[in-house]
Motif scaffolding. Structure first.
Motif, PDB file in Angstrom:
ATOM      1  N   UNK A  80      11.149  -6.524 -26.941  1.00 12.98           N
ATOM      2  CA  UNK A  80       9.819  -5.921 -26.806  1.00 12.98           C
ATOM      3  C   UNK A  80       8.794  -7.000 -26.480  1.00 12.98           C
ATOM      4  N   UNK A  81       8.915  -8.120 -27.186  1.00 16.91           N
ATOM      5  CA  UNK A  81       7.983  -9.213 -26.964  1.00 16.91           C
ATOM      6  C   UNK A  81       8.030  -9.688 -25.518  1.00 16.91           C
ATOM      7  N   UNK A  82       9.235  -9.853 -24.951  1.00 15.72           N
ATOM      8  CA  UNK A  82       9.249 -10.351 -23.566  1.00 15.72           C
ATOM      9  C   UNK A  82       8.807  -9.265 -22.592  1.00 15.72           C
ATOM     10  N   UNK A  83       9.060  -8.011 -22.917  1.00 17.45           N
ATOM     11  CA  UNK A  83       8.602  -6.944 -22.018  1.00 17.45           C
ATOM     12  C   UNK A  83       7.077  -6.846 -21.993  1.00 17.45           C
ATOM     13  N   UNK A  84       6.432  -7.231 -23.075  1.00 15.53           N
ATOM     14  CA  UNK A  84       4.973  -7.141 -23.138  1.00 15.53           C
ATOM     15  C   UNK A  84       4.284  -8.342 -22.512  1.00 15.53           C
ATOM     16  N   UNK A 136       2.935   1.083 -26.982  1.00 17.42           N
ATOM     17  CA  UNK A 136       2.384   1.626 -25.735  1.00 17.42           C
ATOM     18  C   UNK A 136       0.890   1.353 -25.630  1.00 17.42           C
ATOM     19  N   UNK A 137       0.189   1.447 -26.770  1.00 17.36           N
ATOM     20  CA  UNK A 137      -1.259   1.220 -26.657  1.00 17.36           C
ATOM     21  C   UNK A 137      -1.567  -0.272 -26.520  1.00 17.36           C
ATOM     22  N   UNK A 138      -0.696  -1.138 -27.056  1.00 20.00           N
ATOM     23  CA  UNK A 138      -0.864  -2.580 -26.820  1.00 20.00           C
ATOM     24  C   UNK A 138      -0.693  -2.890 -25.337  1.00 20.00           C
ATOM     25  N   UNK A 139       0.257  -2.194 -24.720  1.00 16.90           N
ATOM     26  CA  UNK A 139       0.524  -2.426 -23.308  1.00 16.90           C
ATOM     27  C   UNK A 139      -0.699  -2.066 -22.479  1.00 16.90           C
TER      28      UNK A 139
END
Ligand code: ADP
Ligand code: ADP
Ligand code: MG
Ligand code: MG
Lengths: 277, 287
Positions: free
Chosen positions: A272-276, B278-281
């Motif tokens: 998740x961290x790398x996707x963000x 999702x909201x962080x994105x």
């Protein structure tokens, strides 16, 4: 690696029933592996488990345990010594009023000499980390401790394989950790083949192989990464995936992209961290 | 006024014998009408003893249990009525089915309430509907149906009394994931339709996280935490030290924060954490 259990096209009906409960079940279990069997309630898991040490025998097809045919009555004792069973309810498995007597029960029935029994009981209790409790009364132990004593009772027979049928279903979180930690250690450190039947998907994450049963058949098998990547087909079987895989699946539906087969908390957080970023 | 209140409730099993054991000590709790409370604690922490007090199955060694302000053990009449007002579904209730047919089992409670035949019939059908027991099973013997269905029949038998407070002691133990989810949904449906107070005992932190609004944590016969799931699950080390755990999602969220992905503390279910990510994105952050 060679296989210790071979189940081939097994068909089985309970007496007086028309529908087969096992309907051409086929699977192979590698010596020394940690294997998990999943499946909805009534899919035939417990019936299969009872076939693995000859409590039940197939109507059609065959089961070989370490090369022995489970229908060969002469081999039954050897088969039972090779494959031990642990069940769901720890209270139904205790027979004696002192822990070490409980563990000694099966080896005593084998007629082993007292020294040998003593040595096996001590060894088994140490392996499940219950040696300090050897003189305790089983009914005063916690659920996780009782299940570990039940496992010790099986180990004292020096089996090469242990089949555990939902051993954590009645336990609190600490009890579940104790039991799963114990069986993983027995597998990895002592080379004992483990067959774990469970509804807790998180317990399957470290397995070498996962089998999914449905209506008496194996409908899917593979590594946990492979099996848990089919989120939709598992849900169709009344099952689910570990929460790590569920989260990534839901994020994928919302447009994220991840490498396949992420199951541990650490891998999941990093993905998740790398996707963000 | 709280619907349920306990005052200094203490329970000692086998008092005065060498086997004396203090299962509950000085429990003071208030539960409001319509609350959804999760009860967690290690095996032997006192959960089952506690819930049996709430419907008068046990007598306090000390202290009182109040329902709508009245001591439930102060009169025979109240002790009788409490059985119908507070419905208790035991652990593994399927072992207590004893009638010849599913219909008779579900109607056992309402029959004891001396309701009319028509009223009983209405309630049986309604309760069966809540838990998804099809009417085609009504004339079957409880011995002929599957384990999952038996569990539903047992729950229906309690719901058929239309209790104001529904207590379930580990209702999903041993069920497959789909069975668990559908029973939890049935419980929520019952609450939505009736406004009943729900008390759910469970060893699954994931289930408790999904469904409760308040968590009461037992340890060794005492209440050691009583707070929102968010507050309780933020104390992972403390929970683990008393034989409990946090949901896997909480572990993922904690690890994400360590990796500088600042998801809020209030994420303990998959859908909450998904929404937070999702909201962080999108560049926001909300709870
Ligand atoms: N002793 C028995 N006699 C008749 N039917 C049985 C017996 N034990 C299990 N069954 C039936 O066999 C099917 C598979 O049961 P089981 O092997 O216990 O499944 P699982 O362990 O996957 O829940 C179920 O439909 C069950 O009702
Ligand atoms: N009928 C009983 N007689 C004596 N002791 C009991 C009885 N039922 C429970 N206990 C004891 O009371 C304590 C609390 O048990 P219980 O309420 O069943 O806890 P939980 O439901 O959290 O597992 C435990 O120490 C247990 O051994
Ligand atoms: Mg089973
Ligand atoms: Mg209990």
């Amino acid at each position: 690696m060679s296989s210790i259990i071979q189940v081939k096209d097994v068909v089985f009906r309970y007496e007086g029933e028309e529908e087969p409960v096992l309907n051409k079940t086929t699977l192979e279990i590698e010596q020394g592996a940690f294997v998990v069997i999943l499946g909805h309630n009534g899919s035939g898991k417990s019936t299969l488990a009872k076939h693995l040490n000859g409590i039940l025998t197939p109507d059609e097809g065959s089961i070989f345990v370490d090369g022995m045919d489970t229908r060969d009555y002469e081999k039954l004792l050897d088969i039972r010594r090779t494959v031990g069973m642990v069940f769901q309810n720890p209270d139904n498995q205790m027979v004696a009023s002192v822990v070490e007597d409980d563990v000694a029960f099966a080896p005593e029935n084998l007629g082993l000499p007292p020294d040998e029994i003593r040595a096996r009981v001590d060894e088994a209790l140490k392996l499940v980390d219950m040696y300090e409790y050897r003189l305790h009364a089983p009914h005063l132990l916690s659920g996780g401790q009782k299940q570990r004593v039940a496992i010790a009772g099986v180990i004292a027979m020096r089996p090469r394989c242990i089949v555990l049928d939902e051993p954590t279903a009645m336990l609190d979180p600490a009890g579940r950790h104790e039991v799963i930690g114990t069986i993983k250690r027995l597998c990895r450190m002592n080379g004992i083949t483990i067959v774990l039947i469970t509804h807790h998907m998180n317990e399957a994450i470290d397995a070498d192989r996962v089998f999914v049963m449905s209506n008496g058949k194996v409908v899917s098998e593979g590594t946990p990464k492979e099996v848990f990547s089919n989120v939709e087909s598992l849900k169709a079987e009344g099952l689910t995936v570990p929460d790590t895989a569920e989260l990534l699946y839901e994020l994928k539906l919302a447009g994220f992209e991840f490498p396949a087969g992420t199951l541990t908390v650490e891998e999941c957080a990093r993905a998740i961290s790398s996707a963000l970023k | 006024m709280p619907i349920i209140k306990t005052e200094a409730l203490t329970h000692v099993y086998s008092k005065g014998s060498p086997f004396e054991s203090v299962a509950l000590e000085n429990i003071n709790i208030e539960i409001a009408q319509g609350e959804f409370v999760g009860l967690i604690g290690h095996t032997g922490s006192g959960k089952s003893t506690f819930v049996q007090h709430l419907n008068g199955l046990l007598l306090p060694t000390n202290g009182r249990v109040l329902m709508d302000g009245a001591d439930i053990n102060s009169s025979k009449k109240l002790r009788h009525e409490i059985r119908f007002k507070v419905g208790l579904v035991f652990q593994y209730p399927e072992y207590q089915l004893f009638e010849e047919t599913v219909y008779k089992d579900i109607s056992f409670g309402p029959r004891n309430m001396k309701l009319s035949k028509q009223e009983i019939d209405e309630r049986v059908r309604e309760a069966a509907g809540f838990v998804g027991v099809p009417e085609s099973l009504f004339e079957k013997s409880p011995l002929e149906i599957s384990g999952g269905q038996k569990r539903r029949v047992a729950i229906a038998g309690v719901i058929a009394m239309r209790p104001d407070v529904l207590i379930l002691d580990e209702p999903t133990a041993g069920l497959d994931p789909e069975g668990c989810e559908s029973i939890l949904n049935n419980i929520s449906d019952y609450r939505r339709a009736t406004g009943a107070t729900i008390i759910l005992v469970s060893h699954s932190m994931e289930d408790i996280a999904k469904i409760s609004e308040r968590l009461i944590v037992f340890d060794g016969g005492h209440i050691v935490m009583d707070d929102s799931p968010m507050e309780v699950f933020s104390q992972a080390d403390r929970l683990r030290s008393i034989g409990l755990d946090v949901p896997v999602v909480t572990d993922i969220a904690t690890r994400l924060r360590e990796l500088s992905i600042y998801v809020p503390e209030c994420c303990y279910t998959v859908s909450q954490l998904r929404d937070a990510i999702l909201s962080l994105k999108k560049g926001g952050s909300s709870c």
